[in-house]
Motif scaffolding. Structure first.
Motif, short mmCIF file in Angstrom:
data_model
loop_
_atom_site.label_atom_id
_atom_site.label_comp_id
_atom_site.label_asym_id
_atom_site.label_seq_id
_atom_site.Cartn_x
_atom_site.Cartn_y
_atom_site.Cartn_z
N LEU A 1 -6.83 2.17 -7.62
CA LEU A 1 -6.54 1.58 -8.90
C LEU A 1 -5.29 0.73 -8.79
CD1 LEU A 1 -8.17 3.79 -11.63
CD2 LEU A 1 -9.13 1.48 -10.58
N ALA A 2 -4.19 1.51 -8.10
CA ALA A 2 -2.91 0.59 -7.83
C ALA A 2 -3.15 -0.54 -6.96
CB ALA A 2 -1.85 1.63 -7.28
N CYS A 3 -3.75 -0.43 -5.86
CA CYS A 3 -4.09 -1.49 -4.99
C CYS A 3 -4.87 -2.31 -5.71
CB CYS A 3 -4.97 -0.71 -3.49
SG CYS A 3 -4.07 0.40 -2.70
N PHE A 4 -5.82 -2.17 -6.38
CA PHE A 4 -6.60 -3.05 -7.27
C PHE A 4 -5.75 -3.72 -8.07
CE2 PHE A 4 -9.03 -4.50 -10.98
CZ PHE A 4 -10.24 -4.82 -10.60
N LYS B 1 0.82 -1.20 -0.08
CA LYS B 1 -0.11 -0.15 -0.09
C LYS B 1 1.07 1.30 -0.06
CE LYS B 1 -4.33 -1.59 1.66
NZ LYS B 1 -5.61 -1.30 2.34
N PHE B 2 2.13 1.25 0.58
CA PHE B 2 2.98 2.36 0.57
C PHE B 2 3.42 2.89 -0.70
CE2 PHE B 2 7.32 4.15 1.14
CZ PHE B 2 6.95 5.30 2.04
N ALA C 1 -5.15 11.51 -6.60
CA ALA C 1 -4.70 10.92 -5.48
C ALA C 1 -5.39 9.37 -4.97
CB ALA C 1 -4.53 11.63 -4.25
N PHE C 2 -6.73 9.89 -4.77
CA PHE C 2 -7.32 8.61 -4.25
C PHE C 2 -7.50 7.53 -5.41
CE2 PHE C 2 -8.64 11.69 -0.88
CZ PHE C 2 -8.43 10.71 0.17
N ILE D 1 3.02 5.63 -6.13
CA ILE D 1 2.48 5.85 -7.51
C ILE D 1 1.30 6.95 -7.56
CG2 ILE D 1 1.14 4.67 -9.11
CD1 ILE D 1 2.31 2.18 -8.27
N SER D 2 0.64 7.08 -6.64
CA SER D 2 -0.40 8.14 -6.48
C SER D 2 0.12 9.46 -6.45
CB SER D 2 -1.12 7.82 -5.21
OG SER D 2 -2.32 8.93 -5.14
#
Length: 303
Positions: A294-297, A15-16, A288-289, A21-22
């Motif tokens: 989407l990166a976590c997805f 998640k970090f 950001a969100f 990426i965000s």
């Protein structure tokens, strides 16, 4: 989703990485508006100037690259701050806290922010990270790197607390309204619970609303912070100074800055540049969100 969930398949480190990426993607999109907003907050105007007229004036006098002055330093600052915001929020919700500890991130990032702000005002005088750092030190000493740090800490704690609270409240409501689970069970937390499309829609709407509310409620501190961050700046005639960077409003004290601004300009003065700032905050939060989600997805799909 943002926040701590039992049996989450992603590690805090993953998640970090999503936060990094965000932060990177967010700064690319928000940078031009940041330059416009800063000029509108700091310059003594003889008449009201809107976003369009300010942008056109910058474009005519300095060219399109002016909108990306301070971008490299801004990327460093954005990656540090955005990734730490998400990371601390994940940790804090894991121990049942309701607001993230933004003080450390704000303090560590303040020197970079001072450099970035000055680069966005006068590129020639503060060009390059090392040269800019030397110039900041030359004009104000080591304390110059921490100009505005109190306003920064006072602003960022409440702003990020409000932002995450609003987002965390609205996004699940919107996802439940869309009511289309991506996996076999809506209650699953070990895989993606919703489709990427629905995450994009819900995160965009919730991010937009959280940006509007969080920035509006703390805006006077943001204005004061920027004026404090150029407090020790000294104009040098040997450098080319754009018209939108002349006659800067500078402050030395937070309370005096707010008091004098209100006395001279009224409530409007405390919210000068509000529209472009809120527009930038909404765009930043959306990027950001949604990028984070989407990166976590994507990370869940490959793990």
């Amino acid at each position: 989703m943002v926040g701590y969930y039992k049996n989450e398949s992603l590690t805090p480190q993953a998640k970090f990485a999503a936060g990094i990426i965000s932060g990177f993607a967010t700064r690319i999109v928000a940078q031009p508006l940041d330059v416009i907003k800063l000029r509108m907050q700091l310059i003594k105007l003889k008449k009201n100037r809107n976003i369009i007229s300010t942008a056109l004036k910058i474009l005519r006098e300095e060219g399109p690259t002016a909108f990306f002055q301070g971008h490299i330093v801004g990327q460093l600052h954005s990656v540090i701050c955005v990734s730490s915001q998400f990371y601390f929020y994940e940790l804090s919700t894991a121990v049942v806290l309701t607001r993230i500890d933004e003080t450390h991130a704000s303090t560590l990032g303040n020197p970079l922010e001072v450099i970035r702000v000055r680069q966005m005002i006068i590129k020639d005088q503060y060009g390059g990270l090392i040269n800019a750092a030397k110039a900041v030190y030359r004009y104000g000493g080591i304390t110059a790197f921490y100009e505005g740090v109190i306003a920064n800490c006072l602003q960022m704690g409440p702003q990020m607390g409000i932002t995450f609270a609003v987002f965390s409240y609205l996004q699940p409501l919107l996802l439940n309204y869309l009511a289309d689970c991506y996996s076999d069970s809506c209650n699953s937390t070990t895989s993606n619970r919703h489709s990427a499309q629905h995450l994009l829609v819900a995160s965009s709407i919730a991010g937009c609303a959280s940006g509007l509310i969080g920035k509006t409620l703390t805006y006077p501190l943001d204005l004061a912070k920027r004026r404090l961050q150029v407090g020790s700046h000294k104009m040098d005639r040997k450098y080319n100074v754009p018209s939108t960077s002349r006659h800067l409003i500078r402050c030395k004290s937070l309370t005096k800055c707010l008091k004098v601004t209100f006395e001279k300009e009224g409530l409007y003065g405390l919210y000068r540049g509000w529209f472009v700032t809120v527009t930038k905050a909404q765009l930043t939060n959306i990027m950001a969100f949604t990028t984070y989600e989407l990166a976590c997805f994507a990370l869940r799909e490959v793990t």
